[in-house]
Design an enzyme around this catalytic site. Structure first.
Site, PDB file in Angstrom:
ATOM      1  N   PHE A   2       0.852  -1.186   0.000  1.00  9.95           N
ATOM      2  CA  PHE A   2       0.000   0.000   0.000  1.00  9.95           C
ATOM      3  C   PHE A   2       0.893   1.244   0.000  1.00  9.95           C
ATOM      4  O   PHE A   2       2.113   1.150   0.108  1.00  9.95           O
ATOM      5  CB  PHE A   2      -0.907  -0.006   1.227  1.00  9.95           C
ATOM      6  CG  PHE A   2      -1.688  -1.284   1.379  1.00  9.95           C
ATOM      7  CD1 PHE A   2      -2.888  -1.462   0.717  1.00  9.95           C
ATOM      8  CD2 PHE A   2      -1.210  -2.313   2.183  1.00  9.95           C
ATOM      9  CE1 PHE A   2      -3.603  -2.644   0.838  1.00  9.95           C
ATOM     10  CE2 PHE A   2      -1.917  -3.500   2.317  1.00  9.95           C
ATOM     11  CZ  PHE A   2      -3.114  -3.660   1.636  1.00  9.95           C
ATOM     12  N   SER A  39      -6.149  -8.134  -1.323  1.00  2.82           N
ATOM     13  CA  SER A  39      -5.603  -7.505  -0.123  1.00  2.82           C
ATOM     14  C   SER A  39      -6.204  -6.123   0.034  1.00  2.82           C
ATOM     15  O   SER A  39      -6.361  -5.389  -0.938  1.00  2.82           O
ATOM     16  CB  SER A  39      -4.078  -7.393  -0.215  1.00  2.82           C
ATOM     17  OG  SER A  39      -3.477  -8.668  -0.182  1.00  2.82           O
ATOM     18  N   CYS A  46      -3.312  -5.023   7.025  1.00  5.12           N
ATOM     19  CA  CYS A  46      -3.512  -5.729   5.763  1.00  5.12           C
ATOM     20  C   CYS A  46      -4.378  -6.959   6.005  1.00  5.12           C
ATOM     21  O   CYS A  46      -4.004  -7.858   6.762  1.00  5.12           O
ATOM     22  CB  CYS A  46      -2.168  -6.154   5.158  1.00  5.12           C
ATOM     23  SG  CYS A  46      -2.335  -7.035   3.582  1.00  5.12           S
ATOM     24  N   THR A  48      -7.617  -9.695   4.080  1.00  2.69           N
ATOM     25  CA  THR A  48      -8.016 -10.323   2.828  1.00  2.69           C
ATOM     26  C   THR A  48      -9.529 -10.287   2.671  1.00  2.69           C
ATOM     27  O   THR A  48     -10.262 -10.661   3.589  1.00  2.69           O
ATOM     28  CB  THR A  48      -7.529 -11.785   2.770  1.00  2.69           C
ATOM     29  OG1 THR A  48      -6.106 -11.817   2.902  1.00  2.69           O
ATOM     30  CG2 THR A  48      -7.926 -12.437   1.449  1.00  2.69           C
ATOM     31  N   ALA A  84      -7.570 -13.078  12.323  1.00  2.00           N
ATOM     32  CA  ALA A  84      -7.148 -14.205  13.152  1.00  2.00           C
ATOM     33  C   ALA A  84      -6.889 -13.713  14.574  1.00  2.00           C
ATOM     34  O   ALA A  84      -6.745 -12.516  14.824  1.00  2.00           O
ATOM     35  CB  ALA A  84      -5.888 -14.844  12.567  1.00  2.00           C
ATOM     36  N   HIS A 122       1.568  -4.252   7.866  1.00  2.45           N
ATOM     37  CA  HIS A 122       1.979  -5.106   8.976  1.00  2.45           C
ATOM     38  C   HIS A 122       2.212  -4.209  10.194  1.00  2.45           C
ATOM     39  O   HIS A 122       3.281  -3.618  10.346  1.00  2.45           O
ATOM     40  CB  HIS A 122       3.250  -5.877   8.630  1.00  2.45           C
ATOM     41  CG  HIS A 122       3.105  -6.742   7.416  1.00  2.45           C
ATOM     42  ND1 HIS A 122       4.184  -7.228   6.715  1.00  2.45           N
ATOM     43  CD2 HIS A 122       2.001  -7.194   6.766  1.00  2.45           C
ATOM     44  CE1 HIS A 122       3.760  -7.952   5.699  1.00  2.45           C
ATOM     45  NE2 HIS A 122       2.438  -7.946   5.703  1.00  2.45           N
ATOM     46  N   THR A 167       4.366  12.303   7.911  1.00  2.32           N
ATOM     47  CA  THR A 167       5.764  12.662   8.113  1.00  2.32           C
ATOM     48  C   THR A 167       5.978  13.100   9.550  1.00  2.32           C
ATOM     49  O   THR A 167       5.191  13.890  10.089  1.00  2.32           O
ATOM     50  CB  THR A 167       6.173  13.811   7.165  1.00  2.32           C
ATOM     51  OG1 THR A 167       5.976  13.404   5.815  1.00  2.32           O
ATOM     52  CG2 THR A 167       7.632  14.187   7.367  1.00  2.32           C
TER      53      THR A 167
END
Length: 217
Positions: A2, A39, A46, A48, A84, A122, A167
């Site tokens: 991404f 994704s 991230c 699915t 999960a 992640h 930033t």
């Protein structure tokens, strides 16, 4: 991959807890090209796409109509994702409820424009909003630096917060600031954040690679 340029905010419509984790149905307007296995970034995580659809296809366009017959739910398109147990434990998505807003970004196409920075989706840790200040037309947000992550943050470096490429304006020992322009404030969930709220923090992956390469020298 991404870029941290959030496309829109979606709304959690349903949450279903299972023995293995959590399933969320998220409504988002204009995402009519979703497909199974795609994704997608949900507030920087991230995930699915397992299922997707449209209220128009289901014939539910009047399910949320108001007294005047207008549809009060603008998010006609929806998708479902499964979190999960590990994802639930390491993010704050386990605590979202129906009606909560989330930032949404589809994965970057190979021929797409690279407007932000490399975002994997992640999440490294969860930080906390410690201050919010209006500065003329802009906003200045201050976030905590969770233990063990300070070395990955540098002044004028990139950081991902709730899936938003930002930033670092100033880094201190235990906190860092980012400047937020009106467009980003209005189009993301930052407009709903207040002191004490959690945010997903993903540091720049390039910093991790550099650390790994020089480790031991």
């Amino acid at each position: 991959m991404f870029t941290g340029i959030v496309e829109d905010t979606g709304t959690v419509r349903e949450r279903t807890e299972t023995e293995d984790g959590l399933r969320l149905r998220i409504g988002v307007d204009g995402f009519d090209d979703l497909h199974h296995g795609q994704s997608i970034s949900v507030s920087g995580v991230c995930l699915t796409v397992e299922e997707y659809g449209s209220d128009a296809d289901d014939g539910d366009t009047d399910s949320d109509a108001d007294a005047d017959g207008n549809n009060s739910d603008a998010d006609d398109d929806w998708f479902e994702v499964f979190l999960a147990s590990e994802t639930v434990a390491k993010t704050y998505l386990g605590g979202v409820g129906e009606g909560d807003a989330v930032n949404v970004e589809r994965a970057m196409p190979a021929d797409g424009r690279f407007d932000g920075h490399v975002v994997q989706g992640h999440v490294d840790t969860v930080a906390e909003v410690t201050a919010v200040e209006r500065v003329d037309e802009d906003w200045r947000f201050t976030f905590s630096i969770p233990e063990g992550h300070g070395d990955y943050l540098v002044d004028k470096g990139s950081v991902t917060l709730d899936g938003i490429s930002l930033t670092v304006a100033e880094k201190r020992a235990e906190e860092f600031d980012v400047a937020v322009i009106p467009t980003t404030y209005d189009l993301t969930t930052l407009s709903e954040k207040s002191v004490g709220d959690p945010v997903h923090l993903e540091v720049d992956v390039i910093a991790k690679y550099v650390e790994n390469m020089v480790d031991g020298y």
